[in-house]
Scaffold this motif. Structure first.
Motif, short mmCIF file in Angstrom:
data_model
loop_
_atom_site.label_atom_id
_atom_site.label_comp_id
_atom_site.label_asym_id
_atom_site.label_seq_id
_atom_site.Cartn_x
_atom_site.Cartn_y
_atom_site.Cartn_z
N HIS A 1 -3.45 6.58 8.07
CA HIS A 1 -2.20 5.76 8.12
C HIS A 1 -1.26 5.55 9.39
N HIS B 1 3.34 1.90 -3.44
CA HIS B 1 1.75 2.12 -2.89
C HIS B 1 2.13 3.48 -3.51
N VAL C 1 3.35 6.78 2.82
CA VAL C 1 3.10 5.93 2.27
C VAL C 1 4.66 4.99 1.74
N GLN D 1 -0.44 -4.24 -3.30
CA GLN D 1 0.77 -3.42 -3.61
C GLN D 1 2.09 -4.15 -4.53
N VAL E 1 -5.64 1.47 -2.75
CA VAL E 1 -4.17 0.52 -2.83
C VAL E 1 -3.38 -0.10 -1.50
N ASP F 1 -7.19 6.90 -2.89
CA ASP F 1 -6.18 7.05 -3.57
C ASP F 1 -6.53 7.69 -4.91
N SER G 1 -2.61 -0.84 1.72
CA SER G 1 -1.34 -0.91 2.45
C SER G 1 -1.62 -2.05 3.86
#
Length: 185
Positions: A36, A45, A41, A138, A107, A84, A109
């Motif tokens: 990330h 998420h 997160v 999301q 998921v 995830d 982002s």
């Protein structure tokens, strides 16, 4: 002479240094990438991932499958990822990673959306055991479900109150369950 901005490393070196890294990193063809761009997160998420894993957990355990949430590596050739949610139902077993999942979930982002849609899609759909790859929005109730039909992959876009078949478990995953407690639900 200056050093290159990126320096390749071996998978052994990645595996050795990942344990000591202050953040999770993925490995692709000799290069590491932070999982990330920002630390952690979002609540949404995290909740969506937990909802998916929670919805599938009982059936996965009943069928002797292994269900993982963001902590187990997936090895795809010369790459290591942290999906995830990951479900593996075969006899292939490694202590620290899976190689033969039947379901993978990412998921979205802002920092990972293009990688999940393009790069990971290309690598994940090359896994012979994979039956379903879910890319989960999301910020709206929408899932892009890529499902193997023979040797081809078909996209099923599911929104609103829909549900998605999870063939390797013989069950369905409803969007109501996926987004429970998220987006004002």
């Amino acid at each position: 002479m200056t050093e290159p901005a990126f320096k390749a490393m071996s998978m052994d070196e990645y595996l050795r240094t990942e344990e000591l890294s202050p953040f999770k990193r993925e490995f692709v063809a000799g290069f590491v990438y932070p999982l990330h761009a920002q630390a952690g997160v979002s609540q949404g998420h995290s909740q969506i991932g937990m909802n998916i894993a929670g919805s599938l957990f009982r059936e996965a355990r009943h069928q002797g499958c292994r269900l993982h949430m963001g902590e187990m590596w997936l090895q795809v050739g010369n790459a290591m990822f942290y999906p995830d949610v990951m479900l593996a139902c075969g006899d292939t077993f490694q202590t620290y990673f899976e190689t033969a999942p039947c379901l993978l979930v990412e998921v979205l982002s802002p920092s990972s959306a293009s990688t999940d849609r393009v790069g990971k899609y290309a690598m994940y759909t090359g896994i012979p055991t994979l039956q379903t790859y879910l890319i989960v929005e999301q910020h709206e109730r929408r899932i892009y479900a890529y499902q193997r039909e023979g040797n081809e992959w078909t996209l099923h876009e599911v929104a609103g109150e829909g549900a998605i078949d999870i063939p390797c478990l013989g069950t369905r995953l409803s969007l109501s369950d996926v987004y429970d407690g998220v987006l004002g639900d």
